[in-house]
Motif scaffolding. Structure first.
Motif, PDB file in Angstrom:
ATOM      1  N   ASN A 168     -93.974  28.209 -14.234  1.00  9.80           N
ATOM      2  CA  ASN A 168     -93.300  27.157 -14.993  1.00  9.80           C
ATOM      3  C   ASN A 168     -91.975  27.633 -15.583  1.00  9.80           C
ATOM      4  O   ASN A 168     -91.620  27.315 -16.731  1.00  9.80           O
ATOM      5  CB  ASN A 168     -94.220  26.589 -16.086  1.00  9.80           C
ATOM      6  N   ASP A 213     -98.021  29.833 -10.667  1.00 18.23           N
ATOM      7  CA  ASP A 213     -97.082  28.862 -11.215  1.00 18.23           C
ATOM      8  C   ASP A 213     -96.611  29.393 -12.568  1.00 18.23           C
ATOM      9  O   ASP A 213     -97.349  29.362 -13.551  1.00 18.23           O
ATOM     10  CB  ASP A 213     -97.790  27.503 -11.352  1.00 18.23           C
ATOM     11  N   PRO A 242     -96.214  24.846 -19.498  1.00 15.67           N
ATOM     12  CA  PRO A 242     -94.865  24.283 -19.445  1.00 15.67           C
ATOM     13  C   PRO A 242     -94.280  24.038 -20.840  1.00 15.67           C
ATOM     14  O   PRO A 242     -93.113  23.672 -20.964  1.00 15.67           O
ATOM     15  CB  PRO A 242     -95.074  22.955 -18.708  1.00 15.67           C
TER      16      PRO A 242
END
Length: 292
Positions: free
Chosen positions: A186, A184, A147
């Motif tokens: 992000n 994921d 992230p």
């Protein structure tokens, strides 16, 4: 006279159901295998008739518990060869490994494991892939992009990692493989750093300026065309179309699509003494062309 020209490789068409979930295995469960998480996720994999499943933020003991649950249920065709695990950190789950995993209904071939550029944290992000043993040009992958927006070596590290993953899956494509990648990322679908992923054929108000070659299986969702449905916990309002963020994605290269595709996110189970994760499960169905 010129030499003989090789005939193009034959292709088959097949439909697959993919499933992915960031389970917050340490953040929310502290590595527990008995608080309801294992049952919830294994039941979902079975109930959704998944061919492939990807798990992010998973502890090693949880991986082994999922493996045991699915093995005991008759879900895989080969109970000894249907899953792979790759750590992001060797001790982050109370002293045991923490990372990501893939599961397959059909037997898997040898895994591909790639470390991504370091983001300055205690985690070394990875890309994990494996082909089907009986159909080696069909490859399933998962990743969990950092992230962080920190600039490292002149570029934001999340952009660097996305570029590294894209280069790897494009190399698989160049070698004749069809890749389904879930995880994921992000990044929300309309973010500029995903423009090199999404194909220009996706050009709508919620997602434009694309230069890539991929489609995301939820990008035709009529509730938010080009974006899809939120994949984070209820209460978040940072996404498009009046909903929470969508950062969990399932991509397939557009030129491998051989029919309709669709995706959906599922409400978060509450059978873990409360919510089972801060992410929703994302599922998708896709028909693809695969070199035989």
């Amino acid at each position: 006279m010129g030499g003989a020209v090789a005939a193009p490789a034959a292709a088959v068409t097949a439909t697959y159901d993919a499933w992915t979930w960031n389970v917050a295995g340490w953040k929310m469960h502290r590595g527990s295998t008995t608080d309801g998480l294992i049952t919830a996720l294994a039941n979902s994999i079975r109930n959704r008739d998944s061919d492939f499943a990807a798990l992010n933020e998973l502890c090693w003991s949880q991986y082994k518990a999922v493996q045991s649950n699915l093995r005991g249920s008759g879900w895989p065709q080969d109970v000894e060869n249907f899953s792979r695990f790759e750590p992001h950190n060797d001790t982050a789950c109370g002293g045991e490994p923490f990372g990501l995993a893939i599961f397959s209904r059909a037997p898997l071939g040898a895994a591909n494991r790639y470390a991504l550029a370091e983001d300055g944290s205690s985690e070394r992000r990875k890309l994990l892939c494996a082909p089907l043993e009986a159909r080696p040009h069909l490859r399933f992958c998962t990743t969990h992009i950092t992230p962080s927006n920190d600039v490292i070596n002149g570029e934001k590290i999340n952009e660097t990692q996305l570029g590294e993953v894209l280069a790897r899956v494009e190399a698989f494509h160049a070698a004749g493989d069809t890749v389904i990648i879930a995880g994921d990322f992000n990044a929300q679908p309309h973010y500029g750093r995903l423009n090199p992923w999404y194909a220009p054929s996706l050009d709508v108000a919620n997602n434009s300026g694309n230069t890539g070659a991929y489609r995301e299986l939820d990008d035709t969702d009529s509730r938010c065309v080009g974006y899809g449905e939120t994949t984070v916990a209820d209460g978040n309002t940072e996404g498009l179309c009046g909903q929470g963020k969508k950062i969990d994605l399932i991509f397939v290269r557009e030129d491998r699509l051989a029919g309709a595709y669709d995706g959906d996110s599922l409400s978060i189970a509450t059978s873990c003494g409360g919510p089972c994760s801060d992410h929703r499960i994302l599922i998708g169905t896709v028909t693809v062309s695969v070199t035989a």
